[in-house]
Write a protein that holds these residues in place. Sequence first.
Motif, PDB file in Angstrom:
ATOM      1  N   GLY A  89      -4.451  -1.789   0.608  1.00 47.39           N
ATOM      2  CA  GLY A  89      -4.640  -0.371   0.291  1.00 47.39           C
ATOM      3  C   GLY A  89      -4.485  -0.091  -1.189  1.00 47.39           C
ATOM      4  O   GLY A  89      -5.179  -0.663  -2.033  1.00 47.39           O
ATOM      5  N   GLU A 144      -7.254   0.857   4.972  1.00 46.04           N
ATOM      6  CA  GLU A 144      -6.965   2.239   5.384  1.00 46.04           C
ATOM      7  C   GLU A 144      -7.619   2.634   6.709  1.00 46.04           C
ATOM      8  O   GLU A 144      -7.061   3.437   7.458  1.00 46.04           O
ATOM      9  N   PRO A 193     -10.013   4.434   1.751  1.00 50.43           N
ATOM     10  CA  PRO A 193      -9.424   4.244   0.426  1.00 50.43           C
ATOM     11  C   PRO A 193      -9.696   5.460  -0.451  1.00 50.43           C
ATOM     12  O   PRO A 193     -10.823   5.913  -0.558  1.00 50.43           O
ATOM     13  N   GLY A 221       0.815  -1.221   0.000  1.00 50.95           N
ATOM     14  CA  GLY A 221       0.000   0.000   0.000  1.00 50.95           C
ATOM     15  C   GLY A 221       0.842   1.261   0.000  1.00 50.95           C
ATOM     16  O   GLY A 221       2.026   1.248  -0.349  1.00 50.95           O
TER      17      GLY A 221
END
Length: 790
Positions: A582, A606, A613, A533
């Motif tokens: 993510g 998130e 997100p 992410g």
Amino acid sequence: MSQKLLVRRVAVLGAGVMGAQIAAHFVNAGIDVVLFDLPAKEGDPNGIVRKAIANLGKLSPAPFGRKSFADAIVAANYNTGLDELKSCDLVIEAIAERMDWKQDLYKKIAPFVPAHAVLASNTSGLGIDSLSDVLPEELRHRFCGVHFFNPPRYMHLAELIPSKHTEQWVMDALESFLTTYMGKGVVIARDTPNFIGNRIGVFSILAAMHHTGAFGLPFDVVDGLTGPLLGRPKSATYRTADVVGLDTMAHVIKTMGDTLPDDPWHKYFKAPVWLSALVEKGALGQKTGAGIYRKVGKDIFVLDLAKQDYAAGSAGADAEVIEILKGKDPVKKLGDLRSSANPQAQFVWATFRDLFHYAAYHLKSIADTARDVDLALRWGYGWRMGPFETWQASGWQQVAQWIEEDIAAGKAMSDAPLPDWVKSREGVYSTEGSYSPTRDAMVPRSDLPVYKRQRFPDPVLGEKFDRGETVWENDGVRLWRDAGEDIAVLSFKTKMHTVSDQVLDGIQEAIKIAERDFKGMVIWQDSEPFSAGADLAGALGLLKEGKHAQFEAMVSNFQRASQAIKYSLVPVVSAVRGLALGGGCEFQMHSAKTVAHLESYIGLVEAGVGLLPAGGGLKEFATRASEAAGANGDVFEELKKIFETVAMAKVSTSAYEAQDLGLMRKSDRVVLNAYELLYVAKEEAAAMAEAGYRPPLPARNIRVAGNVGIATFKMMLVNMLEGRFISPYDNEIAERIATILCGGEVDRNSIVDEEWLIRLEHEHFCELSKQQKTQDRIEHMLKTGKPLRN
């Protein structure tokens, strides 16, 4: 041309823990499977099998990639169900390790096994030749051993063992089938007790047990020395024994003692007195709550042999030994261990010495090449390097000399001489391949066609694979191609493949190049994870310095990168394995297709760091919900499961579960062999290009759930807040997620476009990022790796 093994249906004989899990993994591979056991004494004759299937759902880690797969297994018994075998192409026997029981079963099933089918025994050590003695002549040449390691879904290793009658096409066809369809790393073993993995792996445990006593070390100190510091699993030696079961460990050791009377190390093939005593008391390890370790509340106690009782753990490995083991130079490391006066260092040297000695002495009888041994230990026992790799990296001739000196001094566990080939070489690996004592030659990897699907196989010592030709790169990504191919590959260069500004810029530039010069592009990483992410440390730095304009620009750039993937004029395929969290999850959501390894752990996490997100993920969910509902359906219904997945930061436990959670599409591909992922992804991209790929039309008519949807989600959250399942801040984040998914404060069934949803994502993400609680969550995650529920 060799015969082909066409597998439509598989039978597994024996619904014990191992047989049932093998059956489960066949279903993971999309293969129709029938599971057999004895008929139940009363009630449903298939009751034993049905109970075994039900028990699979309780196992952890889960044998099934999707819970509903349990319904796909057909239950049968040996009395009334043998006709089921007539429709099977592969029969795997996995009953208890008793020669007489297995042979009796073979006699019973032989008339029902079709003339084309292959029969294999999942024995962990019984003689394959002896097992085949009772088979009719026409079945004998289609029989071999196949040894799956436990648990079969997760362990990469499968050992294939031919009998003296097995035809070569059976071995080649089964190896190819196991590699692609079951996702296995196949090693061919000789027909000797315990084959390769357990022969060397169990000896390694026995050597550690012997030297634990000889050097007077506590069990937990040995575990501190023989785990990650040696490139081995965290469970090390004694925790592994507890997990496997001390009764199982004692049984395996006894089998070695019974079946290897002429082994020069035979006197060590008996369970230590303390181990037998624990088994007698019923302290069998993890399954009984006590073994070598015992958990009391949150505290873990370890067996103290001097006190004959459990005691608090010791201080662990000595700092000076840890320092040696953390050294980067393997030659210096082994030398320092041998010359150190510290008993812990001496222990580690002694276990290496005896492992090397044993593996070299037996190599010729158990395997064709050193590579087979090393891969068996890596894939079956989770070692980072096999024994021969470790030895060669540490200085082959010097280590061989030390082993000989220790044998002469009576320090080694056996006085058996090192084989002559050891002294005449500089190692067992070179650019030509791996050493085979039988052929007295370096042998390259298998040339079976199935291995052409592995562009980057699991490398052994010194093996380097051509990394292709770099087309373009920056500090974040590398775009490359293989000579003559028209599918480009994009790989990230960041740690954990996190998403930085350079990665975002790199994705957009790479797509422009792919559109101009290639037919398609694959996003693929040369190691796990796919992507952990966003670069949280970089983001936190900007926020703490008050650089909000830069932070907001980064968010906009993220959204542009995702949109560039979605609307690329050539197909972009994401090849996912390991974590895709993510932004990593959002990139694969925007791809034309995702090809994911079964063991892909995908999620929009998130909320765990106080954010939501904003790389287009929520926009994509709203768009898909509108498409799924059609002109007259209920958009809110389509969003309910997605909302829970995102608000609770759920991560899938497999690629199949990612499909069920809506994080992957039903049309996305699941691949069982991680080393074939790049091949399959390229093939998918090429096929889409050949079919005249066009990106989707811009989504301008997205029907949303609006204010009614938001209000309904808020009501659901009230119950969770009052029940203290979530904190007030979790509630605020979840309300914002609901607002974006439902298209904002607009009337129910309003029509919005993508830009509207992207703006909503941007606005709510940036508002959250400025809050202290979010920054505290990010900081806590970076420091501890765990979410903060403030």
